[in-house]
Write a protein that holds these residues in place. Structure first.
Motif, PDB file in Angstrom:
ATOM      1  N   ALA A  20       0.817  -1.215   0.000  1.00  0.00           N
ATOM      2  CA  ALA A  20       0.000   0.000   0.000  1.00  0.00           C
ATOM      3  C   ALA A  20       0.851   1.266   0.000  1.00  0.00           C
ATOM      4  O   ALA A  20       0.347   2.351  -0.292  1.00  0.00           O
ATOM      5  CB  ALA A  20      -0.932   0.004   1.212  1.00  0.00           C
ATOM      6  N   ASN A  21       2.137   1.141   0.300  1.00  0.00           N
ATOM      7  CA  ASN A  21       3.025   2.301   0.378  1.00  0.00           C
ATOM      8  C   ASN A  21       3.914   2.487  -0.843  1.00  0.00           C
ATOM      9  O   ASN A  21       4.846   3.291  -0.809  1.00  0.00           O
ATOM     10  CB  ASN A  21       3.917   2.190   1.623  1.00  0.00           C
ATOM     11  N   VAL A  22       3.659   1.786  -1.915  1.00  0.00           N
ATOM     12  CA  VAL A  22       4.525   1.924  -3.088  1.00  0.00           C
ATOM     13  C   VAL A  22       4.443   3.331  -3.677  1.00  0.00           C
ATOM     14  O   VAL A  22       5.464   3.922  -4.026  1.00  0.00           O
ATOM     15  CB  VAL A  22       4.233   0.844  -4.149  1.00  0.00           C
ATOM     16  N   ARG A  23       3.259   3.895  -3.762  1.00  0.00           N
ATOM     17  CA  ARG A  23       3.164   5.267  -4.292  1.00  0.00           C
ATOM     18  C   ARG A  23       3.900   6.260  -3.394  1.00  0.00           C
ATOM     19  O   ARG A  23       4.681   7.072  -3.900  1.00  0.00           O
ATOM     20  CB  ARG A  23       1.712   5.678  -4.493  1.00  0.00           C
ATOM     21  N   PRO A  24       3.693   6.246  -2.059  1.00  0.00           N
ATOM     22  CA  PRO A  24       4.491   7.137  -1.208  1.00  0.00           C
ATOM     23  C   PRO A  24       5.996   6.868  -1.327  1.00  0.00           C
ATOM     24  O   PRO A  24       6.801   7.794  -1.197  1.00  0.00           O
ATOM     25  CB  PRO A  24       3.987   6.855   0.206  1.00  0.00           C
ATOM     26  N   LEU A  25       6.369   5.630  -1.603  1.00  0.00           N
ATOM     27  CA  LEU A  25       7.787   5.307  -1.813  1.00  0.00           C
ATOM     28  C   LEU A  25       8.325   6.055  -3.030  1.00  0.00           C
ATOM     29  O   LEU A  25       9.360   6.726  -2.945  1.00  0.00           O
ATOM     30  CB  LEU A  25       7.978   3.797  -2.009  1.00  0.00           C
ATOM     31  N   ILE A  26       7.630   5.945  -4.136  1.00  0.00           N
ATOM     32  CA  ILE A  26       8.072   6.612  -5.364  1.00  0.00           C
ATOM     33  C   ILE A  26       8.128   8.124  -5.150  1.00  0.00           C
ATOM     34  O   ILE A  26       9.103   8.786  -5.525  1.00  0.00           O
ATOM     35  CB  ILE A  26       7.145   6.261  -6.554  1.00  0.00           C
ATOM     36  N   GLU A  27       7.107   8.682  -4.520  1.00  0.00           N
ATOM     37  CA  GLU A  27       7.079  10.125  -4.278  1.00  0.00           C
ATOM     38  C   GLU A  27       8.204  10.555  -3.331  1.00  0.00           C
ATOM     39  O   GLU A  27       8.835  11.591  -3.541  1.00  0.00           O
ATOM     40  CB  GLU A  27       5.719  10.525  -3.730  1.00  0.00           C
ATOM     41  N   SER A  28       8.468   9.765  -2.302  1.00  0.00           N
ATOM     42  CA  SER A  28       9.525  10.107  -1.336  1.00  0.00           C
ATOM     43  C   SER A  28      10.910  10.001  -1.962  1.00  0.00           C
ATOM     44  O   SER A  28      11.758  10.877  -1.751  1.00  0.00           O
ATOM     45  CB  SER A  28       9.436   9.192  -0.112  1.00  0.00           C
ATOM     46  N   LEU A  29      11.143   8.942  -2.726  1.00  0.00           N
ATOM     47  CA  LEU A  29      12.443   8.799  -3.386  1.00  0.00           C
ATOM     48  C   LEU A  29      12.641   9.893  -4.425  1.00  0.00           C
ATOM     49  O   LEU A  29      13.748  10.423  -4.565  1.00  0.00           O
ATOM     50  CB  LEU A  29      12.585   7.409  -4.011  1.00  0.00           C
ATOM     51  N   ALA A  30      11.587  10.240  -5.135  1.00  0.00           N
ATOM     52  CA  ALA A  30      11.676  11.322  -6.121  1.00  0.00           C
ATOM     53  C   ALA A  30      12.079  12.627  -5.437  1.00  0.00           C
ATOM     54  O   ALA A  30      12.929  13.371  -5.943  1.00  0.00           O
ATOM     55  CB  ALA A  30      10.344  11.481  -6.850  1.00  0.00           C
ATOM     56  N   ALA A  31      11.503  12.899  -4.278  1.00  0.00           N
ATOM     57  CA  ALA A  31      11.833  14.127  -3.554  1.00  0.00           C
ATOM     58  C   ALA A  31      13.307  14.155  -3.143  1.00  0.00           C
ATOM     59  O   ALA A  31      13.933  15.213  -3.144  1.00  0.00           O
ATOM     60  CB  ALA A  31      10.937  14.272  -2.326  1.00  0.00           C
ATOM     61  N   LEU A  32      13.872  12.990  -2.820  1.00  0.00           N
ATOM     62  CA  LEU A  32      15.281  12.936  -2.417  1.00  0.00           C
ATOM     63  C   LEU A  32      16.232  13.386  -3.521  1.00  0.00           C
ATOM     64  O   LEU A  32      17.313  13.899  -3.240  1.00  0.00           O
ATOM     65  CB  LEU A  32      15.670  11.515  -1.994  1.00  0.00           C
ATOM     66  N   VAL A  33      15.838  13.155  -4.775  1.00  0.00           N
ATOM     67  CA  VAL A  33      16.731  13.487  -5.898  1.00  0.00           C
ATOM     68  C   VAL A  33      16.235  14.691  -6.697  1.00  0.00           C
ATOM     69  O   VAL A  33      16.724  14.964  -7.782  1.00  0.00           O
ATOM     70  CB  VAL A  33      16.962  12.265  -6.820  1.00  0.00           C
ATOM     71  N   ASP A  34      15.245  15.393  -6.145  1.00  0.00           N
ATOM     72  CA  ASP A  34      14.684  16.577  -6.783  1.00  0.00           C
ATOM     73  C   ASP A  34      14.081  16.242  -8.149  1.00  0.00           C
ATOM     74  O   ASP A  34      14.379  16.869  -9.163  1.00  0.00           O
ATOM     75  CB  ASP A  34      15.742  17.684  -6.905  1.00  0.00           C
ATOM     76  N   TYR A  35      13.221  15.219  -8.136  1.00  0.00           N
ATOM     77  CA  TYR A  35      12.487  14.803  -9.323  1.00  0.00           C
ATOM     78  C   TYR A  35      11.010  15.040  -9.047  1.00  0.00           C
ATOM     79  O   TYR A  35      10.518  14.708  -7.969  1.00  0.00           O
ATOM     80  CB  TYR A  35      12.736  13.317  -9.622  1.00  0.00           C
ATOM     81  N   GLU A  36      10.314  15.605  -9.978  1.00  0.00           N
ATOM     82  CA  GLU A  36       8.893  15.917  -9.819  1.00  0.00           C
ATOM     83  C   GLU A  36       8.056  14.723 -10.291  1.00  0.00           C
ATOM     84  O   GLU A  36       7.696  14.616 -11.460  1.00  0.00           O
ATOM     85  CB  GLU A  36       8.547  17.170 -10.630  1.00  0.00           C
ATOM     86  N   ALA A  37       7.759  13.800  -9.375  1.00  0.00           N
ATOM     87  CA  ALA A  37       6.928  12.643  -9.715  1.00  0.00           C
ATOM     88  C   ALA A  37       5.496  13.109  -9.927  1.00  0.00           C
ATOM     89  O   ALA A  37       4.997  13.967  -9.210  1.00  0.00           O
ATOM     90  CB  ALA A  37       6.991  11.607  -8.601  1.00  0.00           C
ATOM     91  N   ASP A  38       4.844  12.530 -10.930  1.00  0.00           N
ATOM     92  CA  ASP A  38       3.469  12.921 -11.215  1.00  0.00           C
ATOM     93  C   ASP A  38       2.628  11.679 -11.495  1.00  0.00           C
ATOM     94  O   ASP A  38       3.079  10.552 -11.318  1.00  0.00           O
ATOM     95  CB  ASP A  38       3.409  13.919 -12.370  1.00  0.00           C
ATOM     96  N   ALA A  39       1.412  11.896 -11.925  1.00  0.00           N
ATOM     97  CA  ALA A  39       0.490  10.791 -12.182  1.00  0.00           C
ATOM     98  C   ALA A  39       1.016   9.839 -13.258  1.00  0.00           C
ATOM     99  O   ALA A  39       0.762   8.635 -13.197  1.00  0.00           O
ATOM    100  CB  ALA A  39      -0.884  11.339 -12.567  1.00  0.00           C
ATOM    101  N   TRP A  40       1.756  10.358 -14.222  1.00  0.00           N
ATOM    102  CA  TRP A  40       2.318   9.505 -15.273  1.00  0.00           C
ATOM    103  C   TRP A  40       3.293   8.502 -14.672  1.00  0.00           C
ATOM    104  O   TRP A  40       3.319   7.328 -15.047  1.00  0.00           O
ATOM    105  CB  TRP A  40       3.037  10.342 -16.333  1.00  0.00           C
ATOM    106  N   ASP A  41       4.117   8.966 -13.734  1.00  0.00           N
ATOM    107  CA  ASP A  41       5.056   8.066 -13.072  1.00  0.00           C
ATOM    108  C   ASP A  41       4.293   6.969 -12.327  1.00  0.00           C
ATOM    109  O   ASP A  41       4.630   5.789 -12.418  1.00  0.00           O
ATOM    110  CB  ASP A  41       5.947   8.831 -12.080  1.00  0.00           C
ATOM    111  N   TRP A  42       3.301   7.389 -11.566  1.00  0.00           N
ATOM    112  CA  TRP A  42       2.550   6.413 -10.796  1.00  0.00           C
ATOM    113  C   TRP A  42       1.836   5.413 -11.706  1.00  0.00           C
ATOM    114  O   TRP A  42       1.826   4.208 -11.437  1.00  0.00           O
ATOM    115  CB  TRP A  42       1.543   7.082  -9.861  1.00  0.00           C
ATOM    116  N   ASP A  43       1.243   5.875 -12.814  1.00  0.00           N
ATOM    117  CA  ASP A  43       0.587   4.965 -13.754  1.00  0.00           C
ATOM    118  C   ASP A  43       1.573   3.935 -14.292  1.00  0.00           C
ATOM    119  O   ASP A  43       1.246   2.747 -14.399  1.00  0.00           O
ATOM    120  CB  ASP A  43      -0.032   5.743 -14.912  1.00  0.00           C
ATOM    121  N   ALA A  44       2.782   4.381 -14.613  1.00  0.00           N
ATOM    122  CA  ALA A  44       3.801   3.463 -15.137  1.00  0.00           C
ATOM    123  C   ALA A  44       4.203   2.428 -14.091  1.00  0.00           C
ATOM    124  O   ALA A  44       4.305   1.230 -14.392  1.00  0.00           O
ATOM    125  CB  ALA A  44       5.029   4.246 -15.598  1.00  0.00           C
ATOM    126  N   VAL A  45       4.422   2.867 -12.865  1.00  0.00           N
ATOM    127  CA  VAL A  45       4.826   1.944 -11.799  1.00  0.00           C
ATOM    128  C   VAL A  45       3.698   0.973 -11.476  1.00  0.00           C
ATOM    129  O   VAL A  45       3.922  -0.239 -11.351  1.00  0.00           O
ATOM    130  CB  VAL A  45       5.281   2.716 -10.542  1.00  0.00           C
TER     131      VAL A  45
END
Length: 115
Positions: A20-45
């Motif tokens: 259930a935490n995979v989306r927060p994982l992607i968003e949190s890791l993206a924030a660490l590297v200054d990447y703007e994760a969006d709905a497209w990223d989540w749809d792909a994952v």
């Protein structure tokens, strides 16, 4: 892993998170590297995770997060029959970045995040 990502990712951190935490994982890791994760990223994952199996070496989904401060190469696989997703994050050999990744993984393995 592609050659260009492999060359830049010489350290890795492996753990698991609650599925259930995979989306927060992607968003949190993206924030660490200054990447703007969006709905497209989540749809792909989300689509890429379907049918994955952590016990199958060929059953993993790879997803890069190419930020402005670093690149993370994330490998994800569900553990069929359980509520966890196994995660391996390949990253530059930066101790601070590695510690931050470990902290994110640790938190998301223990607590379900309400988004």
């Amino acid at each position: 892993m592609s050659d260009s990502l492999e060359a830049s990712a010489s350290a890795s951190t492996r753990s698991w998170v609650l599925a259930a935490n995979v989306r927060p994982l992607i968003e949190s890791l993206a924030a660490l590297v200054d990447y703007e994760a969006d709905a497209w990223d989540w749809d792909a994952v989300e689509a890429g995770l379907e049918g994955t199996d952590a016990d199958d070496p060929h059953g993993w989904y790879d997803y890069p997060l190419i930020g402005t401060v670093a690149t993370l190469h994330i490998e994800l696989a569900n553990d069929p029959g359980s509520i966890i997703t196994t995660v391996q994050v390949h990253h530059a050999p930066d101790k601070l970045l590695g510690a931050r990744i470990e902290t994110v993984l640790s938190m998301l393995a223990r607590y379900q995040v309400m988004a």
